[in-house]
Design a protein around this motif. Sequence first.
Motif, short mmCIF file in Angstrom:
data_model
loop_
_atom_site.label_atom_id
_atom_site.label_comp_id
_atom_site.label_asym_id
_atom_site.label_seq_id
_atom_site.Cartn_x
_atom_site.Cartn_y
_atom_site.Cartn_z
N SER A 106 -3.44 -10.71 -0.11
CA SER A 106 -3.70 -9.96 -1.33
C SER A 106 -4.18 -8.56 -0.97
O SER A 106 -4.71 -8.33 0.13
CB SER A 106 -4.77 -10.67 -2.16
OG SER A 106 -6.05 -10.54 -1.55
N PRO A 107 -4.00 -7.57 -1.87
CA PRO A 107 -4.50 -6.22 -1.58
C PRO A 107 -5.98 -6.17 -1.27
O PRO A 107 -6.42 -5.39 -0.42
CB PRO A 107 -4.16 -5.46 -2.86
CG PRO A 107 -2.94 -6.14 -3.39
CD PRO A 107 -3.17 -7.60 -3.08
N MET A 157 5.87 -4.93 -11.89
CA MET A 157 5.30 -3.97 -12.83
C MET A 157 3.92 -4.45 -13.23
O MET A 157 3.67 -5.66 -13.36
CB MET A 157 6.18 -3.80 -14.08
CG MET A 157 7.53 -3.19 -13.81
SD MET A 157 8.48 -2.99 -15.33
CE MET A 157 7.43 -1.85 -16.22
N ARG A 158 3.02 -3.51 -13.42
CA ARG A 158 1.66 -3.85 -13.85
C ARG A 158 1.66 -4.18 -15.33
O ARG A 158 2.33 -3.53 -16.13
CB ARG A 158 0.72 -2.69 -13.56
CG ARG A 158 -0.66 -2.84 -14.17
CD ARG A 158 -1.64 -1.85 -13.57
NE ARG A 158 -2.08 -2.31 -12.27
CZ ARG A 158 -2.91 -1.61 -11.48
NH1 ARG A 158 -3.33 -0.43 -11.86
NH2 ARG A 158 -3.28 -2.09 -10.32
N ARG A 159 0.91 -5.19 -15.69
CA ARG A 159 0.80 -5.59 -17.09
C ARG A 159 -0.54 -5.09 -17.63
O ARG A 159 -1.60 -5.60 -17.26
CB ARG A 159 0.87 -7.10 -17.23
CG ARG A 159 0.74 -7.60 -18.67
CD ARG A 159 0.80 -9.10 -18.73
NE ARG A 159 2.09 -9.61 -18.29
CZ ARG A 159 2.35 -10.90 -18.12
NH1 ARG A 159 1.39 -11.79 -18.32
NH2 ARG A 159 3.54 -11.29 -17.72
N GLU A 198 -7.08 -1.02 -5.34
CA GLU A 198 -6.38 -0.32 -6.42
C GLU A 198 -5.37 0.68 -5.85
O GLU A 198 -4.29 0.88 -6.43
CB GLU A 198 -7.41 0.40 -7.30
CG GLU A 198 -6.81 1.26 -8.40
CD GLU A 198 -6.00 0.46 -9.40
OE1 GLU A 198 -5.12 1.07 -10.06
OE2 GLU A 198 -6.23 -0.76 -9.53
N THR A 199 -5.69 1.31 -4.72
CA THR A 199 -4.75 2.23 -4.09
C THR A 199 -3.47 1.50 -3.67
O THR A 199 -2.36 2.02 -3.82
CB THR A 199 -5.40 2.88 -2.86
OG1 THR A 199 -6.59 3.57 -3.27
CG2 THR A 199 -4.46 3.88 -2.20
N ILE A 200 -3.63 0.29 -3.17
CA ILE A 200 -2.46 -0.49 -2.76
C ILE A 200 -1.63 -0.88 -3.98
O ILE A 200 -0.40 -0.78 -3.97
CB ILE A 200 -2.89 -1.74 -1.97
CG1 ILE A 200 -3.65 -1.32 -0.70
CG2 ILE A 200 -1.69 -2.60 -1.61
CD1 ILE A 200 -4.19 -2.47 0.11
N TYR A 201 -2.31 -1.30 -5.05
CA TYR A 201 -1.57 -1.67 -6.27
C TYR A 201 -0.80 -0.47 -6.81
O TYR A 201 0.35 -0.60 -7.24
CB TYR A 201 -2.55 -2.19 -7.32
CG TYR A 201 -2.93 -3.63 -7.14
CD1 TYR A 201 -1.98 -4.64 -7.17
CD2 TYR A 201 -4.26 -4.00 -6.94
CE1 TYR A 201 -2.33 -5.97 -7.01
CE2 TYR A 201 -4.63 -5.33 -6.78
CZ TYR A 201 -3.66 -6.31 -6.81
OH TYR A 201 -4.01 -7.62 -6.65
N GLN A 202 -1.41 0.70 -6.82
CA GLN A 202 -0.72 1.88 -7.34
C GLN A 202 0.46 2.25 -6.46
O GLN A 202 1.50 2.71 -6.96
CB GLN A 202 -1.69 3.04 -7.45
CG GLN A 202 -2.70 2.89 -8.57
CD GLN A 202 -3.36 4.19 -8.93
OE1 GLN A 202 -2.98 5.25 -8.46
NE2 GLN A 202 -4.37 4.11 -9.78
N LEU A 223 3.05 -10.53 -3.97
CA LEU A 223 1.78 -10.65 -4.67
C LEU A 223 1.68 -12.01 -5.34
O LEU A 223 2.67 -12.70 -5.56
CB LEU A 223 1.64 -9.54 -5.71
CG LEU A 223 1.64 -8.10 -5.16
CD1 LEU A 223 1.58 -7.10 -6.30
CD2 LEU A 223 0.46 -7.89 -4.22
N ARG A 224 0.45 -12.38 -5.70
CA ARG A 224 0.23 -13.69 -6.33
C ARG A 224 1.07 -13.83 -7.60
O ARG A 224 1.63 -14.89 -7.87
CB ARG A 224 -1.25 -13.87 -6.68
CG ARG A 224 -2.20 -13.75 -5.49
CD ARG A 224 -2.17 -14.97 -4.61
NE ARG A 224 -3.21 -14.90 -3.61
CZ ARG A 224 -3.06 -14.36 -2.40
NH1 ARG A 224 -1.88 -13.85 -2.07
NH2 ARG A 224 -4.06 -14.32 -1.55
N THR A 225 1.12 -12.75 -8.40
CA THR A 225 1.85 -12.82 -9.67
C THR A 225 3.35 -12.69 -9.49
O THR A 225 4.12 -13.14 -10.33
CB THR A 225 1.37 -11.70 -10.60
OG1 THR A 225 1.65 -10.43 -9.99
CG2 THR A 225 -0.11 -11.82 -10.87
N GLY A 226 3.79 -12.03 -8.40
CA GLY A 226 5.20 -11.80 -8.19
C GLY A 226 5.79 -10.73 -9.08
O GLY A 226 7.00 -10.52 -9.08
N ARG A 227 4.94 -10.01 -9.84
CA ARG A 227 5.43 -8.99 -10.76
C ARG A 227 5.66 -7.67 -10.03
O ARG A 227 4.89 -7.29 -9.15
CB ARG A 227 4.45 -8.75 -11.91
CG ARG A 227 4.37 -9.88 -12.90
CD ARG A 227 3.65 -9.43 -14.15
NE ARG A 227 2.28 -9.03 -13.88
CZ ARG A 227 1.23 -9.81 -14.00
NH1 ARG A 227 1.38 -11.06 -14.38
NH2 ARG A 227 0.04 -9.36 -13.73
#
Length: 409
Positions: A170-171, A221-223, A193-197, A215-219
């Motif tokens: 995970s990030p 795009m951010r929801r 958060e930097t990794i997510y962006q 990622l855990r969600t596999g998405r």
Amino acid sequence: MAFEVRPERKPQGRKALVREREEYFRLMDQGVSSREACRMVGINPRTGKRWRNGRRATAHNKAKPPVSRPGEQTGPTRYLRQDERIHIADRLREGASLRVIAGELGRSPSTISREIRRNRSHVRGDQWAYRPHAAQSRADARRPRPKPGKIGQNPELRDYIQRHLGKRWSPEQICQQLRRDFPGRPEMHVTHETIYQALYVQGRGELRRELARALRTGRAMRRPRRQAQQRQPRMARPMVMISERPAEVADRAIPGHWEGDLIIGKNNGSAIGTLVERSTRYITLLHLPMGRAPELVRDALADAVASLPQHLKRSLTWDQGTEMHLHHEFTITTDIPVYFCDPASPWQRGSNENTNGLLRQYFPKGTDLSVHTRGDLEAVAAELNSRPRKTLGWETPAERLAKLLTPAS
């Protein structure tokens, strides 16, 4: 072209010292003291002070506001303004605390602390001074967007993150491991958060988009979840709040009004439902061996009240737990309206809260509640219902309920 002091020092009259003023504020933005900037520009120190702070009204002169600079904001903003930074510097020299300064400006104390830490000027060694114009210049230089990302500028950091994302880390795990592997290299430290962006924000290209699948969600795009209209509703149908409950429920004179809740087991993995009749304090326990999903709670509640006479099925009061997501279906099946308490208001279900405390003697916190059978729950409920209660004139809940059931039978 370098600034030159005017050779003729005649009074300028109505003509403003435009060049001197621009040079004065440019020097102040670089961290030069006001007195030194005035000397370099060739003006009286009192003139520089009047440009920065304005002038109070006296017997001979009218009041004047501070000189407005291009692009300067005067209204309330998200970011600190220059006049606020000047106020911070003045109050720091007077020895005021950060909390006092924050209160005077209507800001958070952490905002003032962060401002001083980020934008102070080092004088010599460990000594520092807070110079407001230099602080404003630094803040303005950091503000323009977009900025190049830290991950995209550092190939070593990018490769490290991509390698561990490929291992399905995970990030947050990655950013903590970076601090352990590179303790003395701040350029290798990032937040999750930097990794997510870097994964989600289009146009950056700092990390490969296909890594989002790890990622855990596999998405990819951010929801968003901050906007109220984008949140999942807690209940399938609108809740009827306790303020709309009939007044007859409050005095406990009329039986048939129930309070309900769940007691939760170890790691939120198991639960037992509890029902308490407000007038008699009679207890019924719901067996939930398969979990506390809304459909399971709905069916258990319906089974528990199915055998009650109609005059004991008047209302049910519950908290806003998601296990009551299907409350409208329970109402349709049993004809019992459900009322919901206000958030963080357990006293609105006082009898139920008291009963849950008694039940913890039998079902301690931190234990697995799924190991108890339906027979175990019935035995515990029977034991509590046979205890005499002071609030009932030392009658038992079972005796009170029997009096209510006898006429109905």
